[in-house]
Design a protein around this motif. Sequence first.
Motif, short mmCIF file in Angstrom:
data_model
loop_
_atom_site.label_atom_id
_atom_site.label_comp_id
_atom_site.label_asym_id
_atom_site.label_seq_id
_atom_site.Cartn_x
_atom_site.Cartn_y
_atom_site.Cartn_z
N SER A 514 0.83 -1.21 0.00
CA SER A 514 0.00 0.00 0.00
C SER A 514 0.86 1.25 0.00
O SER A 514 1.95 1.28 0.60
CB SER A 514 -0.91 0.01 1.24
N LEU A 515 0.38 2.28 -0.67
CA LEU A 515 1.08 3.56 -0.67
C LEU A 515 1.05 4.14 0.73
O LEU A 515 0.05 4.03 1.45
CB LEU A 515 0.42 4.52 -1.65
N ARG A 516 2.14 4.76 1.13
CA ARG A 516 2.19 5.36 2.46
C ARG A 516 3.23 6.46 2.48
O ARG A 516 4.12 6.51 1.62
CB ARG A 516 2.54 4.30 3.51
N LEU A 517 3.10 7.36 3.44
CA LEU A 517 4.07 8.43 3.61
C LEU A 517 5.19 7.90 4.49
O LEU A 517 4.95 7.53 5.65
CB LEU A 517 3.42 9.65 4.27
N PRO A 518 6.42 7.81 3.98
CA PRO A 518 7.51 7.21 4.76
C PRO A 518 7.86 8.03 5.99
O PRO A 518 7.65 9.24 6.03
CB PRO A 518 8.68 7.20 3.76
N SER A 519 8.39 7.35 6.97
CA SER A 519 8.87 8.01 8.19
C SER A 519 10.11 8.84 7.86
O SER A 519 11.03 8.38 7.19
CB SER A 519 9.21 6.95 9.25
N SER A 520 10.13 10.08 8.34
CA SER A 520 11.27 10.97 8.07
C SER A 520 12.56 10.41 8.66
O SER A 520 13.62 10.51 8.05
CB SER A 520 11.00 12.36 8.65
N SER A 521 12.46 9.82 9.85
CA SER A 521 13.66 9.27 10.48
C SER A 521 14.23 8.12 9.65
O SER A 521 15.45 7.98 9.51
CB SER A 521 13.35 8.80 11.89
N THR A 522 13.35 7.29 9.09
CA THR A 522 13.81 6.18 8.24
C THR A 522 14.51 6.72 7.00
O THR A 522 15.56 6.21 6.60
CB THR A 522 12.61 5.30 7.83
N ILE A 523 13.93 7.76 6.40
CA ILE A 523 14.53 8.37 5.20
C ILE A 523 15.90 8.93 5.52
O ILE A 523 16.87 8.72 4.78
CB ILE A 523 13.61 9.48 4.64
N ILE A 524 16.01 9.65 6.62
CA ILE A 524 17.28 10.29 6.99
C ILE A 524 18.35 9.24 7.26
O ILE A 524 19.48 9.34 6.78
CB ILE A 524 17.08 11.20 8.22
#
Length: 669
Positions: A514-524
Amino acid sequence: MVKIPECIEKSEYEKTLSSPPDTNKISPQTGDITLALAGNANVGKSVIFNYLTGSDQVVGNWPGKTVDRAEGNFQFNGQNIHIIDLPGIYSFSTFSMEEIVSREYIAHEKPDVVINVLDASVLERNLFFTLQLIEMEVPMVVCVNQMDIARAKGFEIDTKKLEKALGVPVVPTVAIHGEGLQKLIKSAVNTAQNKKKAQMDLEYGGEVEKAVKQLQTFLESEKVELDYSNRWVAIKLLENDPEINKLVESKQNRAIQLANYLALELEQIHDEPSFSIIASERYSLANRIAAGAQKQTEYKITLSEKLDKFLIHPVYGYFTSAMVIIGLLIWTFIVGNFLSELITNAMSFFQPVDPTLSGPIFAVLWNGAFGGLVAGLTLIVPFVIPFYIMLAYIENSGLLTRVAFMMDSFMQKIGLHGKALIPLILGYGCSVPAIDSTKILETKRERLLAAFAITFAPCSARTIIILSLVAVFVSIWWALALYVLDIFIIFVMGKLALKAMPGERTGLIMEMHSLRLPSSSTIIKQTWNRVKSLAYLVFPVFIVGSALIQVFYVLGILGPISNFMAPLTVGWLGLPVFAGILLIVGIVRKEFVLLTLVSFVGTNLALALTPVQFIVLALIGMLYIPCLSTISILIREFGVKSASVICIANLVTAFVVGGIVAHLLPFVM
């Protein structure tokens, strides 16, 4: 010890559960408990890993492999715990390097507990892999993650029923909010201390189960001992797994003969290959388990499903995919160039010095070593970091799978599938992160084909040459024509590479979560780990390479080499004799072609080159041998031989195409 609440804010959770960062603690110590996170892609393993380890983690490659290895440490109830995040896989076959390293790690390294992470919203599909883990008879705990998504879809999961059916501890979690993670680790630690292994109480259909047990009994009677359980080995022999066949054959050839006989019997009964029969049995069993554990309260159409009507629509899907690609290109050329300009202005104090005036040693240190440092900064900060941020968002949001699905048919024409499109697009910004991101592809052959295509894409440095030479001194239309020609060359060279590397094409198999907004901490964290590993490669190469070029310049070596190249540069390409030096320094970094040209003839380049020469020089700069950092990552990922072949192919293509264009252009300009 302070009890950790079931639902807690992330910052508090990390303070309570994670130990302080200590990069020297990554290797497991005596007395540590080792946990391995295993499961399908996009089930939340990395979210759990990042919550538990905080910044006390490292990301590298598995020994001798190009597959990412993430590991870290944290403390729980005074117990030091070492954790490994295994690659996301769907089975223990030998179709991909990720599947091989995962099963070898579990079998040979024997972690204390395997935490099998499932996506609650697609429970049946994920249980297919769970059953294979249980067959291996390893200590394990099942983590049913993303319970919130399941509830949003109208599903309720009875984890008690699931635990009873599987015979192993089952813990529900919503990892992105920290829910259930304390209970998960507590269950894993208890399982490790009790050393209780999973046992397969459930059975497959009649004739399949009979064949498995018959072969398992034979292996036990003949004392064929491997690191794997006998039941798992028996099933793999019936599936005709090549690696397991080799291992067993070296110990007991009669086991292979019996397995072939039993597999043939199954194939005659079911009229399909034995590996397909086993897969069908697993799915059937997974279906029964899931049906008994989940209840659909009310079917709800989620926002993700509504968006998918456009994203993977037979017509609209191509437009939405094109918008994603255009967005990446805009990010590449606008954001990257904007940041590059800021950094260039900040570094404006750096100006090359003349060795005859300042002295050769100072020139080597300033122009070479420090110049390489500046070049590394102007690559990493404006281009690599934004690329990895965008790549992480595309990967974790689910957009990557949608674009890959829509572009699959086009990419198949050059022997790749849709997922290879993203690294190829990134190549228009920088080849280094683009080649590094080919790790998202399944096989080494696909990665090599993708990397080969990427080296022909005009990265930002090559774009600078095209815009500065052709768009400024000829016309923007000739600059665009070079891009069109480049796309044609990528397609042709891709087809040639496909013929030179025959092999079975891999179909596009991806979990479309499913589409979701990723966690900023995970991205960083994901961006930082990728940038960190590349920085260790790029900066030394730039600094040493730039210094060597300066040494060659001071020693007067470049001039004779340029004269030696004159029959090629002047005779075939129709360029000035000093073009040889430009191409040599351009190997370190492509912008050096332009910088060195300006240092030779000044800023009014039209006094030294004709319109035809501008186009030919830009074309050669776009196609010929990649820069040193790209060559370095090619060697790191594929070895010296493959990197050499790619460089030679680039070089030959550049000079052949460049010469043809040089001889034809005078008739059309």
